[in-house]
Design a protein around this motif. Structure first.
Motif, PDB file in Angstrom:
ATOM      1  N   VAL A 241       0.998  -1.095  -0.135  1.00  0.00           N
ATOM      2  CA  VAL A 241       0.020   0.002   0.208  1.00  0.00           C
ATOM      3  C   VAL A 241       0.918   1.273  -0.186  1.00  0.00           C
ATOM      4  N   PHE A 242       0.599   2.004  -0.923  1.00  0.00           N
ATOM      5  CA  PHE A 242       1.563   3.428  -0.891  1.00  0.00           C
ATOM      6  C   PHE A 242       0.582   4.350  -0.307  1.00  0.00           C
ATOM      7  N   ASN A 243       1.020   4.797   0.888  1.00  0.00           N
ATOM      8  CA  ASN A 243       0.142   5.566   1.737  1.00  0.00           C
ATOM      9  C   ASN A 243       0.280   6.996   1.685  1.00  0.00           C
ATOM     10  N   PHE A 244      -0.677   7.527   0.790  1.00  0.00           N
ATOM     11  CA  PHE A 244      -0.527   8.879   0.651  1.00  0.00           C
ATOM     12  C   PHE A 244      -0.807   9.715   1.714  1.00  0.00           C
ATOM     13  N   ALA A 245      -1.335   8.989   2.819  1.00  0.00           N
ATOM     14  CA  ALA A 245      -1.578   9.894   3.921  1.00  0.00           C
ATOM     15  C   ALA A 245      -0.579   9.724   4.927  1.00  0.00           C
ATOM     16  N   HIS A 246       0.502   9.457   4.704  1.00  0.00           N
ATOM     17  CA  HIS A 246       1.698   9.172   5.548  1.00  0.00           C
ATOM     18  C   HIS A 246       2.055  10.699   6.229  1.00  0.00           C
TER      19      HIS A 246
ATOM     20  N   GLY B 257       5.557   2.492  10.604  1.00  0.00           N
ATOM     21  CA  GLY B 257       5.684   3.632   9.623  1.00  0.00           C
ATOM     22  C   GLY B 257       4.801   4.745  10.153  1.00  0.00           C
ATOM     23  N   THR B 258       3.929   4.561  10.899  1.00  0.00           N
ATOM     24  CA  THR B 258       3.166   5.805  11.632  1.00  0.00           C
ATOM     25  C   THR B 258       3.996   6.386  12.425  1.00  0.00           C
ATOM     26  N   GLN B 259       4.672   5.544  13.356  1.00  0.00           N
ATOM     27  CA  GLN B 259       5.790   6.165  14.213  1.00  0.00           C
ATOM     28  C   GLN B 259       6.857   7.028  13.420  1.00  0.00           C
ATOM     29  N   LEU B 260       7.497   6.430  12.511  1.00  0.00           N
ATOM     30  CA  LEU B 260       8.630   7.376  11.674  1.00  0.00           C
ATOM     31  C   LEU B 260       7.696   8.550  11.383  1.00  0.00           C
ATOM     32  N   ALA B 261       6.672   8.546  10.496  1.00  0.00           N
ATOM     33  CA  ALA B 261       5.977   9.790  10.518  1.00  0.00           C
ATOM     34  C   ALA B 261       5.912  10.639  11.550  1.00  0.00           C
ATOM     35  N   ALA B 262       5.513  10.204  12.723  1.00  0.00           N
ATOM     36  CA  ALA B 262       5.253  11.041  13.695  1.00  0.00           C
ATOM     37  C   ALA B 262       6.612  11.637  14.179  1.00  0.00           C
ATOM     38  N   VAL B 263       7.783  10.989  14.007  1.00  0.00           N
ATOM     39  CA  VAL B 263       9.066  11.467  14.646  1.00  0.00           C
ATOM     40  C   VAL B 263       9.478  12.610  13.306  1.00  0.00           C
ATOM     41  N   GLY B 264       8.921  12.423  12.169  1.00  0.00           N
ATOM     42  CA  GLY B 264       9.593  13.295  11.332  1.00  0.00           C
ATOM     43  C   GLY B 264       8.731  14.687  11.350  1.00  0.00           C
ATOM     44  N   GLY B 265       7.365  14.386  11.577  1.00  0.00           N
ATOM     45  CA  GLY B 265       6.750  15.700  11.834  1.00  0.00           C
ATOM     46  C   GLY B 265       6.882  16.495  12.972  1.00  0.00           C
ATOM     47  N   ILE B 266       7.267  15.794  14.052  1.00  0.00           N
ATOM     48  CA  ILE B 266       7.773  16.551  15.339  1.00  0.00           C
ATOM     49  C   ILE B 266       8.994  17.128  15.051  1.00  0.00           C
ATOM     50  N   LEU B 267       9.811  16.775  14.229  1.00  0.00           N
ATOM     51  CA  LEU B 267      11.155  17.084  14.114  1.00  0.00           C
ATOM     52  C   LEU B 267      10.978  18.388  13.156  1.00  0.00           C
ATOM     53  N   ILE B 268      10.302  18.434  12.069  1.00  0.00           N
ATOM     54  CA  ILE B 268      10.202  19.545  11.092  1.00  0.00           C
ATOM     55  C   ILE B 268       9.315  20.752  11.491  1.00  0.00           C
ATOM     56  N   ALA B 269       8.145  20.292  12.234  1.00  0.00           N
ATOM     57  CA  ALA B 269       7.254  21.454  12.778  1.00  0.00           C
ATOM     58  C   ALA B 269       8.023  22.612  13.166  1.00  0.00           C
ATOM     59  N   PRO B 270       8.846  22.513  14.277  1.00  0.00           N
ATOM     60  CA  PRO B 270       9.643  23.923  14.754  1.00  0.00           C
ATOM     61  C   PRO B 270       9.917  24.791  13.690  1.00  0.00           C
ATOM     62  N   THR B 271      10.353  23.982  12.447  1.00  0.00           N
ATOM     63  CA  THR B 271      11.055  25.068  11.585  1.00  0.00           C
ATOM     64  C   THR B 271      10.116  25.296  10.321  1.00  0.00           C
TER      65      THR B 271
END
Length: 703
Positions: free
Chosen positions: A34-39, A199-213
């Motif tokens: 499944v290619f997750n467009f909602a990632h 996969g969801t945890q990695l998306a969450a890590v990326g979202g938290i890291l980039i959100a401040p910038t």
């Protein structure tokens, strides 16, 4: 040199985030197919929850991180796998893709509902109180160092999981043959569950890291996934090392464009569109493997009768006349686009329903039609409407030429990239000259619209434009039905069933794809021009990717092979606005409805239009109930025009009478009175039934 290194550090820091998000995307695809467009939307929701815990409620950062990454993210991944993806795992690639698109649209709508987009939500970087350190002449913040460290740790951890553990072996084997995996004693359901959680945890890590910038905005954070898409495509959706390399290319490209792009009014949008351009180029240049876990279970596309389609077209025009006469000017601006947006939705039928080409850029093509009409038809010139169709069709043909290399999920990615490029760059360009002609798009603002002059009449009122849009939708529905019954329509169905077989039998893939893309783009351009007339003025934001997703979802829900899908999609998309007029607090609920309906696709993969048609056919065949219904509707219309009754009374009364007469017609129709259909037409002139297979087997057993 110092500036070059500084931008390089910034680029590597951004690349680390893209690598983390992209690796989660690849992990889910490699394991589940499944290619997750909602990632990216999962990362966006995690960032908002992290802000809520730390800034909104004042929780300590470690506690907030633990709750988001160890509780909420796994729970979200489990819910998606169990509730949404597992029911459609048996369906085709298109259905699984649509489910993730619905999840993306729903996540954005839910985030805007919970967190007011008009309220700024700044988020501090990690270790903001520590002074940055130096690597030679370059300055590195502790947040950047943490981001790159996390990316390295994720890379090592995923490599070890996939290559050195039994769980990783199960995850990699599951997508190839789930039945064979079961024979080895492994559990493919468990492997898929683990993949969605990680996969969801990695998306969450990326979202938290980039959100401040970046700005904490639902759409912007969700569409950062375009950069992660590019990194994943560099890895061909299966190689984690190449995914990380692609992330470095994307991150550094964005950073250096920020620092070294010349100051020019035509170039600022290029930096924003660069990841999408790079994604499109990567799709063109790299040889892509056959989509994994691809299913060929296709929904049948019956050939509609021209008589039935003519009745439907006449009903569409009658519906438009009724709306134009019972609604006032303000209400027609709100509900009149039922027909113009219905034409945009109808453009999916020949492209996706007949030819099987998934496109996410139809609303952007409608925007091109609106722009052409706005500039060329400013004084009502009728030929400008033809020009809008022609220009939109030409742009669709240009998209189709490189798209010949794409199929399935790669085509969806390519058309999404085109939409982002148009939205972030092309539509933001100021006026320019090309070959001596002045080209003007949205002029970095809005484009005013007026109605056309037809047959000596200037159609500029909301009522006139509503009837015009209804007539155009009726004619377009007739044309699409005629297309399905033509030789070209049969070739499109063959192309959808198997591109390889179509080419082997002498079909020209390039000509056919270009033709169907141009045709559907022209239909979308017509809808966009009519929509612009009804809105009086349009902006680029009305035609971006996020705005187009709900229309795509509603079209899929209706059934991409149904000619009546145009009217259904327009009504289903615009109709719920009635709730907003009654209670303004329902606005967010209405925004969620297309996504929620799309998530229910697994229960009706053939579409709702076919089901509705089967439900209402007894009423259409009844010689008593049908005339009574038509007479009741005509009487109610007259009473409304004479102001004896109001709009709500007319609407609710019409629905009540129709439902009552349908129930009466069903009871009058004996089980054996349905028209007898020859066996060779089963599945074409009537839906295929589960018992038909047994009947055919018994009939042919003795032969």
């Amino acid at each position: 040199m110092e500036q070059f290194l500084t931008f390089g550090i910034v680029g590597l820091s951004t690349a680390a985030v893209y690598a983390v998000i992209g690796s989660g995307l690849v992990l889910t695809y490699v394991t589940t197919g499944v290619f997750n467009f909602a990632h990216g939307a999962a990362g966006m929701l995690a960032a908002f929850c992290y802000w809520q815990f730390t800034v909104g409620w004042g929780w300590p950062v470690p506690v907030a991180l633990a709750v988001v990454l160890l509780v909420l993210a796994p729970a979200f991944g489990l819910a998606v796998e169990r509730v949404l993806m597992r029911p459609v795992q048996r369906l085709g690639e298109a259905e699984r893709l649509v489910m993730t698109v619905a999840l993306l649209s729903g996540a954005i709508a839910a985030a805007r509902w919970i967190w007011d987009p008009n309220v700024p939500r700044p988020l501090s970087v990690f270790f903001a109180d520590r002074r940055p350190f130096h690597l030679g002449p370059a300055t590195v913040t502790w947040h950047q160092a943490l981001t790159m460290t996390v990316a390295v740790a994720v890379a090592v951890g995923l490599w070890f999981l996939l290559t050195r553990t039994r769980t990783g072996a199960e995850m990699r084997a599951t997508v190839d043959d789930r039945a064979l995996v079961r024979l080895t004693g492994a559990d493919p359901v468990r492997a898929g569950r683990v993949a969605w959680i990680l996969g969801t945890q990695l998306a969450a890590v990326g979202g938290i890291l980039i959100a401040p910038t970046v700005a904490l905005d639902a759409s912007q954070l969700s569409l950062l996934i375009v950069s992660a898409y590019t990194a994943a495509v560099f890895g061909r959706l299966r190689s984690l090392p190449l995914t990380f390399a692609g992330a470095v290319v994307v991150g550094c490209l964005e950073s250096y464009l920020t620092g070294y792009l010349p100051q020019n009014p035509y170039l600022p949008g290029l930096r924003l569109a660069a990841p999408a351009l790079l994604l499109f180029l990567a799709l063109l240049l790299f040889r892509h493997p056959r989509p994994r876990h691809r299913d060929r279970r296709l929904v049948q596309v019956p050939a509609p009768s021209l008589r039935g389609t003519a009745v439907f077209a006449a009903s569409t025009v009658a519906f438009g006349v009724v709306l134009a006469t019972v609604l006032d000017e303000a209400d027609l601006v709100t509900y009149g686009p039922v027909f113009s947006l219905g034409i945009v939705a109808l453009s999916y039928v020949p492209l996706a329903g007949y030819a099987g080409q998934i496109s996410l850029c139809q609303l952007s093509l409608a925007g091109i039609g609106a722009v052409v009409w706005g500039h060329l038809g400013a004084h009502g010139q009728w030929w400008a409407l033809v020009a809008a169709i022609a220009v939109s069709g030409a742009v669709g043909a240009l998209i189709a030429v490189p798209a010949l290399r794409f199929s399935g999920v790669y085509l969806a990615l390519g058309t999404a990239a085109v939409t982002v490029v148009l939205d972030r760059w092309i539509f933001t360009l100021p006026a320019f000259h090309l070959f001596g002609a002045r080209i003007s798009l949205f002029d970095q603002g809005s484009v005013d619209m007026s109605g056309p002059d037809l047959f000596g009449l200037h159609l500029d009122s909301a009522a006139d434009l509503t009837v015009l849009a209804a007539v155009c939708l009726g004619l377009a529905s007739l044309a699409v039905a005629r297309l399905r019954r033509s030789g070209f329509g049969r070739r499109l169905i063959a192309l959808r069933d198997s591109e390889a077989a179509y080419a082997t039998l002498g079909g020209n893939l390039l000509v056919t794809k270009v033709a169907v893309f141009a045709l559907s783009a022209g239909v979308a351009g017509l809808g966009g021009a009519l929509y612009g007339m009804q809105q009086r003025a349009v902006t680029a934001e009305q035609f971006n990717l996020v705005a187009g997703l709900p229309i795509f979802l509603v079209a899929v829900i209706g059934g991409l092979g149904a000619v009546g899908n145009g009217l259904f999609a327009g009504t289903a998309y615009i109709g719920p606005n009635v709730l907003i007029g009654v209670a303004s607090w329902t606005q967010n609920i209405v925004a969620l409805l297309p996504a929620l309906a799309g998530m229910g696709l697994g229960h009706s993969p053939e579409g709702l239009v076919a089901r509705l048609r089967r439900t209402w056919e007894p009423l259409g065949r009844d010689p008593v109930a049908l005339p009574v219904l038509l007479g009741a509707l005509a009487l109610g219309w007259v009473l409304r025009l004479t102001h004896v009754i109001g709009n709500w009374t007319f609407l609710t009364g019409s629905l009540a009478v129709a439902l009552a007469l349908r129930g009466w017609a069903v009871t009058r129709e004996a089980p054996g009175t349905a028209p007898d259909v020859p066996v060779e037409w089963w599945g074409v002139r009537r839906p295929w039934r589960p018992q038909d297979g047994e009947v055919l087997a018994r009939a042919t057993a003795g032969r």
